[in-house]
Structure formats: C-alpha cells, structure tokens
Scaffold this motif. Structure first.
Motif, mmCIF file in Angstrom:
data_model
loop_
_atom_site.group_PDB
_atom_site.id
_atom_site.type_symbol
_atom_site.label_atom_id
_atom_site.label_comp_id
_atom_site.label_asym_id
_atom_site.label_seq_id
_atom_site.Cartn_x
_atom_site.Cartn_y
_atom_site.Cartn_z
ATOM 1 N N ARG A 1 -1.395 -0.014 -1.396
ATOM 2 C CA ARG A 1 -2.339 0.596 -0.030
ATOM 3 C C ARG A 1 -3.906 0.228 -0.160
ATOM 4 N NH1 ARG A 1 0.270 6.092 0.909
ATOM 5 N NH2 ARG A 1 -0.056 5.628 2.766
ATOM 6 N N ARG A 2 -3.976 0.147 -1.546
ATOM 7 C CA ARG A 2 -5.326 0.154 -2.246
ATOM 8 C C ARG A 2 -6.117 -1.473 -1.642
ATOM 9 N NH1 ARG A 2 -5.350 -0.454 -7.339
ATOM 10 N NH2 ARG A 2 -6.233 -2.620 -7.280
ATOM 11 N N VAL B 1 5.903 2.479 -8.227
ATOM 12 C CA VAL B 1 5.117 2.897 -7.476
ATOM 13 C C VAL B 1 3.268 2.275 -8.362
ATOM 14 C CG1 VAL B 1 4.173 5.815 -7.910
ATOM 15 C CG2 VAL B 1 6.562 5.030 -7.756
ATOM 16 N N PHE B 2 3.561 1.608 -9.080
ATOM 17 C CA PHE B 2 2.262 1.188 -9.026
ATOM 18 C C PHE B 2 2.087 -0.186 -8.145
ATOM 19 C CE2 PHE B 2 1.932 2.301 -13.675
ATOM 20 C CZ PHE B 2 0.953 3.580 -13.638
ATOM 21 N N VAL C 1 0.626 1.979 -4.962
ATOM 22 C CA VAL C 1 -0.605 2.065 -4.893
ATOM 23 C C VAL C 1 -1.425 0.902 -4.749
ATOM 24 C CG1 VAL C 1 -2.268 3.256 -6.050
ATOM 25 C CG2 VAL C 1 0.142 4.156 -6.292
ATOM 26 N N ARG C 2 -0.652 -0.066 -4.872
ATOM 27 C CA ARG C 2 -1.934 -1.334 -5.683
ATOM 28 C C ARG C 2 -1.561 -1.992 -4.326
ATOM 29 N NH1 ARG C 2 -1.226 -7.117 -6.373
ATOM 30 N NH2 ARG C 2 -2.750 -7.861 -6.669
#
Length: 90
Positions: A34-35, A27-28, A31-32
C-alpha cells in the motif's frame, strides 16, 4: 480453574500465537504494498503538484546526472558477446 481448563487455555494461546506468527509477515507485506502504491500514485501526479512555481517555492530543477561515465558491467559485456554470437551463427 481446573487442570483441564488450564491446559485448554495454554493450548489455545499457543495456537493463537502460531497464527499471529504466520499472519504477521502477510500483514507487513500488505502495508508495504500500500505504501509503494501510494508512492507510485504520487509520482504519477508529478512533482509540479507537490512543489512548484505556483506555490511560490521557485522553479523545479531537473535532476543532475553523474559526471562519471558509465561502464557496462562484466555481466552486460558477457551477455552482449553471447547475443552477437547467436546472431552470427543463425
């Protein structure tokens, strides 16, 4: 609650805890990613859209380069030497 039910509950919570520990790094990472994708999209659009003369903030300046000269590292020097030796021996 009987002992069997309590053991089942503890086992289920233990398994869910392990599942969370295994899924959390993924999940991390998502998220990274996508950023980073968002930052790349913003960079492709260019700085003129974010801040520029049209918005009254003044002209966009070019990035200044360092005044120091760049010296190749030892690894670059070694790779260049090996590359030239390969060309000579061929």
């Amino acid at each position: 609650m009987t002992t069997t039910q309590l053991e089942g509950l503890i086992g289920m919570l233990f398994v869910l805890g392990i599942l969370v520990l295994l899924v959390l790094p993924a999940v991390f990472g998502i998220v990274r990613d996508r950023r980073v994708d968002r930052q790349l999209r913003e960079a492709e659009q260019g700085p003129a859209k974010e801040r520029g003369p049209a918005e009254g903030q003044g002209p966009v300046r070019d990035q200044k380069s360092s005044s120091r000269s760049t010296v190749p590292s030892t690894a670059t020097w070694y790779a260049e030497g090996r590359r030239s030796k390969k060309l000579v021996s061929s």
